[in-house]
Each structure stands twice: as C-alpha cells, then as structure tokens.
Scaffold this active site. Structure first.
Site, PDB file in Angstrom:
ATOM      1  N   LYS A 269       4.634  15.126   4.852  1.00  0.00           N
ATOM      2  CA  LYS A 269       4.111  13.793   4.172  1.00  0.00           C
ATOM      3  C   LYS A 269       3.421  13.904   3.011  1.00  0.00           C
ATOM      4  O   LYS A 269       2.275  14.601   3.297  1.00  0.00           O
ATOM      5  CB  LYS A 269       3.701  12.779   5.228  1.00  0.00           C
ATOM      6  CG  LYS A 269       2.972  11.530   4.659  1.00  0.00           C
ATOM      7  CD  LYS A 269       2.460  10.639   5.831  1.00  0.00           C
ATOM      8  CE  LYS A 269       1.719   9.484   5.365  1.00  0.00           C
ATOM      9  NZ  LYS A 269       0.875   8.690   6.460  1.00  0.00           N
ATOM     10  N   ASP A 274      -3.277   6.359   0.412  1.00  0.00           N
ATOM     11  CA  ASP A 274      -2.667   5.160   1.433  1.00  0.00           C
ATOM     12  C   ASP A 274      -3.587   3.992   1.487  1.00  0.00           C
ATOM     13  O   ASP A 274      -4.196   3.895   2.186  1.00  0.00           O
ATOM     14  CB  ASP A 274      -2.326   5.805   2.772  1.00  0.00           C
ATOM     15  CG  ASP A 274      -1.733   4.757   3.843  1.00  0.00           C
ATOM     16  OD1 ASP A 274      -1.230   3.935   3.152  1.00  0.00           O
ATOM     17  OD2 ASP A 274      -1.545   5.055   4.912  1.00  0.00           O
ATOM     18  N   LYS A 281      -5.377  -1.836   4.158  1.00  0.00           N
ATOM     19  CA  LYS A 281      -6.282  -1.382   4.975  1.00  0.00           C
ATOM     20  C   LYS A 281      -7.532  -2.025   4.784  1.00  0.00           C
ATOM     21  O   LYS A 281      -7.892  -2.462   3.554  1.00  0.00           O
ATOM     22  CB  LYS A 281      -6.103   0.064   4.941  1.00  0.00           C
ATOM     23  CG  LYS A 281      -5.131   1.025   5.562  1.00  0.00           C
ATOM     24  CD  LYS A 281      -5.654   2.392   5.259  1.00  0.00           C
ATOM     25  CE  LYS A 281      -4.228   3.199   5.684  1.00  0.00           C
ATOM     26  NZ  LYS A 281      -3.924   3.162   7.231  1.00  0.00           N
ATOM     27  N   ASP A 292      -4.132  11.557   2.863  1.00  0.00           N
ATOM     28  CA  ASP A 292      -2.945  11.175   3.630  1.00  0.00           C
ATOM     29  C   ASP A 292      -1.845  12.048   3.036  1.00  0.00           C
ATOM     30  O   ASP A 292      -0.516  11.875   3.525  1.00  0.00           O
ATOM     31  CB  ASP A 292      -2.594   9.709   3.349  1.00  0.00           C
ATOM     32  CG  ASP A 292      -1.807   9.200   4.394  1.00  0.00           C
ATOM     33  OD1 ASP A 292      -1.845   9.914   5.536  1.00  0.00           O
ATOM     34  OD2 ASP A 292      -1.161   8.309   4.248  1.00  0.00           O
ATOM     35  N   ASP A 351       1.664  -0.495   6.008  1.00  0.00           N
ATOM     36  CA  ASP A 351       1.139   0.659   6.365  1.00  0.00           C
ATOM     37  C   ASP A 351       1.756   1.615   7.050  1.00  0.00           C
ATOM     38  O   ASP A 351       1.120   2.688   7.257  1.00  0.00           O
ATOM     39  CB  ASP A 351      -0.294  -0.060   6.762  1.00  0.00           C
ATOM     40  CG  ASP A 351      -1.434   0.899   6.770  1.00  0.00           C
ATOM     41  OD1 ASP A 351      -1.153   2.102   6.032  1.00  0.00           O
ATOM     42  OD2 ASP A 351      -2.564   0.829   7.613  1.00  0.00           O
ATOM     43  N   GLU A 353       3.906   3.766   6.255  1.00  0.00           N
ATOM     44  CA  GLU A 353       4.759   4.048   5.050  1.00  0.00           C
ATOM     45  C   GLU A 353       5.140   5.645   5.413  1.00  0.00           C
ATOM     46  O   GLU A 353       6.049   5.951   4.740  1.00  0.00           O
ATOM     47  CB  GLU A 353       4.025   3.827   3.879  1.00  0.00           C
ATOM     48  CG  GLU A 353       2.862   5.105   3.462  1.00  0.00           C
ATOM     49  CD  GLU A 353       1.760   5.286   4.472  1.00  0.00           C
ATOM     50  OE1 GLU A 353       1.599   4.173   5.221  1.00  0.00           O
ATOM     51  OE2 GLU A 353       1.510   6.310   4.524  1.00  0.00           O
ATOM     52  N   ARG A 355       6.727   7.461   7.538  1.00  0.00           N
ATOM     53  CA  ARG A 355       7.891   7.432   8.371  1.00  0.00           C
ATOM     54  C   ARG A 355       8.950   7.100   7.079  1.00  0.00           C
ATOM     55  O   ARG A 355       9.951   7.582   7.341  1.00  0.00           O
ATOM     56  CB  ARG A 355       7.888   6.655   9.463  1.00  0.00           C
ATOM     57  CG  ARG A 355       7.778   5.297   9.419  1.00  0.00           C
ATOM     58  CD  ARG A 355       7.292   4.534  10.465  1.00  0.00           C
ATOM     59  NE  ARG A 355       6.091   4.482  10.858  1.00  0.00           N
ATOM     60  CZ  ARG A 355       5.264   4.104  12.071  1.00  0.00           C
ATOM     61  NH1 ARG A 355       6.075   3.631  12.932  1.00  0.00           N
ATOM     62  NH2 ARG A 355       4.124   4.397  12.591  1.00  0.00           N
TER      63      ARG A 355
HETATM   64  N1  BES Z   1      -2.088   7.269   7.123  1.00  0.00           N
HETATM   65  C1  BES Z   1      -1.983   6.392   8.034  1.00  0.00           C
HETATM   66  C2  BES Z   1      -2.411   7.225   9.486  1.00  0.00           C
HETATM   67  C3  BES Z   1      -3.797   7.869   9.312  1.00  0.00           C
HETATM   68  C4  BES Z   1      -4.861   7.100  10.173  1.00  0.00           C
HETATM   69  C5  BES Z   1      -3.777   9.148   8.982  1.00  0.00           C
HETATM   70  C6  BES Z   1      -5.875   7.783   9.972  1.00  0.00           C
HETATM   71  C7  BES Z   1      -5.232   9.562   9.138  1.00  0.00           C
HETATM   72  C8  BES Z   1      -6.160   9.178   9.613  1.00  0.00           C
HETATM   73  C9  BES Z   1      -0.561   5.998   8.351  1.00  0.00           C
HETATM   74  O1  BES Z   1       0.021   5.652   7.087  1.00  0.00           O
HETATM   75  C10 BES Z   1      -0.877   4.477   9.010  1.00  0.00           C
HETATM   76  O2  BES Z   1      -1.582   3.779   8.252  1.00  0.00           O
HETATM   77  N2  BES Z   1      -0.495   4.380  10.153  1.00  0.00           N
HETATM   78  C11 BES Z   1      -0.781   3.184  11.085  1.00  0.00           C
HETATM   79  C12 BES Z   1       0.701   2.744  11.598  1.00  0.00           C
HETATM   80  C13 BES Z   1       0.797   1.420  12.001  1.00  0.00           C
HETATM   81  C14 BES Z   1       0.609   0.395  10.785  1.00  0.00           C
HETATM   82  C15 BES Z   1       1.803   1.191  12.902  1.00  0.00           C
HETATM   83  C16 BES Z   1      -1.688   3.159  11.803  1.00  0.00           C
HETATM   84  O3  BES Z   1      -1.977   4.334  12.479  1.00  0.00           O
HETATM   85  O4  BES Z   1      -2.598   2.354  12.122  1.00  0.00           O
HETATM   86 ZN    ZN Z   2      -0.157   6.927   5.462  1.00  0.00          ZN
HETATM   87 MN    MN Z   3      -0.316   3.792   6.165  1.00  0.00          MN
END
Ligand code: BES
Ligand code: ZN
Ligand code: MN
Length: 494
Positions: A269, A274, A281, A292, A351, A353, A355
């Site tokens: 990834k 992000d 966010k 990220d 968010d 993204e 996947r």
């Molecule tokens: N890049 C984030 C996940 C992340 C969080 C990485 C903290 C490193 C530290 C990912 O893209 C994300 O935002 N995931 C969301 C998913 C949710 C919207 C289902 C999350 O983890 O809140």
């Molecule tokens: Zn992310």
């Molecule tokens: Mn995200």
C-alpha cells in the site's frame, strides 16, 4: 548516511595495532576469553579490574564503557548473563545493546571479541546476522529535509574476532546477510520518513527506477494513470481522483530463479498521504499519515535486500501509489466504482482507501501466476487497538503460508500474529448498491478490511500484513523498517 562495513577475522591483532574500540562479552560464569585477556593486557588491565570491583556487570545487555590505553583506546564490556542461557533471545538482547552503544560512540571502527562465546554454530550464525543488522539500523539517521542536521552516528566498521567458534567464511557471510537486511530496512525507513510533499507517487516511481539501475537483477516498470485506466483499475484510480499528484502502479521484478519459476509477489500500500479524502480525518495527528506508504516502503527495502542476498527465487514487488485528498474531483461517499476484477464497490468511507488501491494491485498480480502473494499495508487503526505496536496483524487464505510467515517473524524478531477472516465477518461487506461496500458495519475493522481483500485473492495463496501499528509508532520515533526482516526471512526460507 555513513556506509557500514562488517567483516570477521580469526584473532584480534593487539600488538602493533591501534584499536579505537573493542567490545568484550562478559559471561557470569566464565573468565575473560583468551583474546579478551590479550585486549585487557594491552589496555593496562582496566577490564579485569572493572570486573573485579563489580563495575563491569555480567547482567544481560548491560554495557560498561571504559577508557583503555594508547593501543586499545576504549573498551565496551557487554553483559551476556550465564553462558548456558546464551540462546537466541539473550543474543538478540546483546546484539541490540552493542548496536546502540556503537551508534552512540565516537569510534568509527570496533572489534567484537567473540572467541569466548559458546553456542552451536547455527545460533552463532544468527547472532552474527543480528549484530550486523542491528548495527546498520542503529546507525540510521534521518537528515533528508533538515537544513542543519544534528550530527549522527559516525560508526563505520565492525569486525568480529572469532577464535574457533565458527569459520571466518561462515561468519562473514552471516554478517553480510545481516547487513543486507539492515540496509534494506533503512531504505524503507528513509522513504517512509520523508514528508508527503516530497515522497509522492511520482517520487516513489523515480526511486524504483533508481533501484532498478542499482541492481542488474532488478527490472522496474511503472504504469501511469492512462495505462491503469485502460486496464480497468477503477478502484485504485478513484483514490487519487481528488489529488493533483498522479497515481502510479510500480512493478519491481527480481529474477534469481529460472524464468519459468512461479514468483513470490509482495504488494505494498503506497498512500503517500492519507487525509481521509471527503471522509476527512481530524486535524490532530493527521501528519502521521505521511507514513501511510509504509507497506510500499517495505516492498522497496525487501526487494533491495533480496537483490543483495542474491536469493535463487523470483520475486515481484508491486506498489500501488496514490495520494488521498479531498477536492471537487474527489470520490464521494456513496460513489460506486468498478474494480479491475469487474466487481463493483460502493465507497461508503473514502478514508478506507488502502483496500481500494490494493484490490486492483492484487488483481493485477494474477497475470504472474504467483506461487504466493503477500500484501503489506498500514491498513487499519483497529489493528493498533488489537495488537498495539508489538506484532503485525497477519491474515491468510492458506494455513501453510500463514505458518511460514509466523515462523519468519519469530526467527527474525519481527513478529506477526494471525487473526481470522471468515464468512461471519465478510458478510458485513454486502451492499445494496454494489457487489460490496468498502467498510464493515461495526466492530472488527481490521478483519473486515482483510475480508475485503480476500474477495480479490481467491485465485492464489495470499496473506495480508497489517502494519499500521508496526511500520511506525509516532512522528517522533519515525519509521521502523518493519516488516522487512520478516519478509526477507520468509523469502529466504523458499
Ligand atoms: N491509513 C489508515 C489506517 C492507519 C491508522 C494507519 C493509523 C496507521 C495508523 C487507513 O487508510 C484508514 O484510514 N483506515 C480507517 C478505516 C475505517 C474508515 C474503516 C481507520 O482505521 O479508521
Ligand atoms: Zn490509509
Ligand atoms: Mn484512510
């Protein structure tokens, strides 16, 4: 970054040679080794006196620094505990302590006097590897975007004096292997630490080309947005819609086996920043989303290490690089996109993204008829809730692959812990408006994310490493280089 060299010799030459630094292991139930005693004599007996008065401790990992003589300027005594307990775990503690001390030292070169270390050959081999790897990683110092950087480690050369414990040829090989892994992890750290305005998808593509030029065994190609569009990668492309930075799919091929051997694929990834997109966010802590692309970074580091080690297998690294931004062109919640697989996806949260870029990269690698595919992604915050910053989350559609990754994690000290993916969780992804939605409906966010990916990986053996908790911990601590040691260990066992 100073370039580290590591080498081995049978015996340390004390007379007629000046040593900046000598490291001496101290065992609780063992006198100084022959070579350590020679070093001590040259240093005027300071080491034995320090032991006698209890100043130099044998407690595992305890480092005592002392000033020696003109011929042996400094000695670091490192506590190794009881010799019969000097197994993998103790060796790693010592290796880490030595590496830390070397990075903190003013010395540029050091000799580790290992002739008194008694353990079986395999365990000494791995100890050598850890010493080189840890030292390389301890000496990493980020300066790329600092105008007046603070001085970093000056250490450059580690020699291990072996006596009879292992052949110099074996030791040299192990030290080189460890160095390759450590330097690979440092490549990862450097890319991952770079800010989002420097490390863009285009920058990653350029770095991949540079890596391809550095190693004859690596060849690199980059797919641009036009090409990806022609291939139907509607899911990957939807993530970059809101960004002025064009998305890239980067392919790094290593051929170490026969042309027709099925390759092992690593898919990273590479979200270079992000923001969350329209599902923005919160401001607090958003800066850490420059990390990220940790999964992508680990693909670069692992590919470099694989090339350095000259593994006799084929490996293909794929990086799905995009920037996730809100704008007038950005993907909106409720939008439906068509992935390369033909499956449609309702994007309920922009968010989620990672996947979306990975699913198209995972479909793309089908063309290589891979032996196994491992994706690496800072995918979910939920994995930090589950596993903290200790273990990487591991998911797989194949038990043998999961076991080999778990073992590789233990052997390399870069651990992963398996979590389930099954129907009960997967059903959260069913959607009224598309073949699936990109988020679950409630709890177990890391698992539903993995279930999403599993829908695109049914044609091959696949594992997913969620490194959101392990690729970095905080802005202050920066990138860790994980899971490069795990990945390289996994590939070496092939
Ligand atoms: N890049 C984030 C996940 C992340 C969080 C990485 C903290 C490193 C530290 C990912 O893209 C994300 O935002 N995931 C969301 C998913 C949710 C919207 C289902 C999350 O983890 O809140
Ligand atoms: Zn992310
Ligand atoms: Mn995200």
């Amino acid at each position: 970054m100073t370039k580290l060299t590591v080498t081995a010799t049978k015996a340390i030459k004390v007379s007629g040679t000046k040593h900046e630094l000598v490291i001496v292991p101290l065992f609780a139930n063992q006198a100084l080794s022959g070579q350590s005693a020679d070093v001590d004599t040259a240093a005027g007996g300071v080491l034995q006196r320090a032991v006698d008065i209890g100043e130099a401790e044998t407690k595992l990992g305890k480092v005592t620094a002392m000033i020696g003589s003109e011929s042996v300027a400094r000695i670091l005594a490192v506590g190794c505990g009881e010799s019969e307990n000097f197994g993998a775990k103790a060796q790693r503690t010592v290796s880490a302590a030595v590496a830390r001390a070397l990075a903190a030292s003013k010395a540029k070169a050091a000799t580790f006097v290992a002739d008194g270390v008694c353990a079986d050959v395999d365990s000494i081999t791995s100890f050598m590897e850890f010493l080189a790897r840890d030292t390389a990683m301890s000496c990493y110092h980020y300066t790329a975007t600092v105008g007046s950087p603070k001085p970093g480690p000056v250490f450059k050369k580690l020699t291990v004096a072996l006596g009879e414990i292992i052949s110099t040829a074996k030791a040299k090989k192990s030290l080189q292997n460890g160095l390759a892994i450590g330097q690979g992890a440092n490549v990862t750290r450097e890319l991952v630490n770079l800010p989002g305005n420097v490390c863009t998808p285009t920058y990653l593509a350029k770095e991949a080309k540079a890596l391809g030029r550095k190693y004859d065994s690596l060849s690199v190609s980059v797919l641009d947005e036009k090409k990806m569009e022609s291939m139907g990668m509607g899911s990957l492309l939807s993530v970059g819609n809101g960004s002025d930075e064009p998305s890239k799919l980067i392919v790094i091929k290593y051929q170490g086996g026969n042309a027709k051997d099925a390759p092992y694929c690593l898919v990273g990834k590479g979200i270079t920043f992000d923001t969350g997109g329209i599902s923005l966010k919160p401001a607090k802590g958003m800066e850490s989303m420059k990390f990220d692309m940790g999964g992508a970074g680990s693909v670069f580091g692992a590919m470099q290490a694989v090339a350095e080690l000259g593994l006799t297998i084929n490996v293909i690294g794929v990086v799905a690089a995009a920037e996730n931004m809100p704008s007038g062109c950005a993907t909106k919640p409720g939008d439906v996109v068509t992935s390369m697989s033909g499956k449609t996806i309702e994007i309920l949260n922009t968010d989620a993204e990672g996947r979306l870029v990975l699913c198209d990269a995972l479909t793309y690698v089908e063309r290589f008829k891979p032996a196994e595919v491992v994706d690496i992604a800072t995918l979910t915050g939920a994995i930090i809730v589950a596993l903290g910053h200790e273990a990487t989350g591991l998911f797989a559609n194949d038990d043998d692959l999961a076991d080999s990754l778990t073992k590789a994690g233990l052997a390399s000290g870069d651990e992963a812990w398996r979590l389930p993916i099954n129907k009960q969780y997967d059903k959260q992804l069913n959607s009224k408006y598309a073949d699936m939605q990109n988020i679950g409906t409630g709890s177990a966010g890391s698992i539903t994310a993995a279930c999403f990916l599993a829908r695109f990986t049914e044609k091959y053996k696949w594992a997913h490493l969620d490194v959101a908790g392990t690729a970095f911990q905080s802005m202050q601590k920066g990138a860790t280089g994980r899971p490069v040691p795990l990945l390289v260990e996994y590939l070496r066992q092939k």
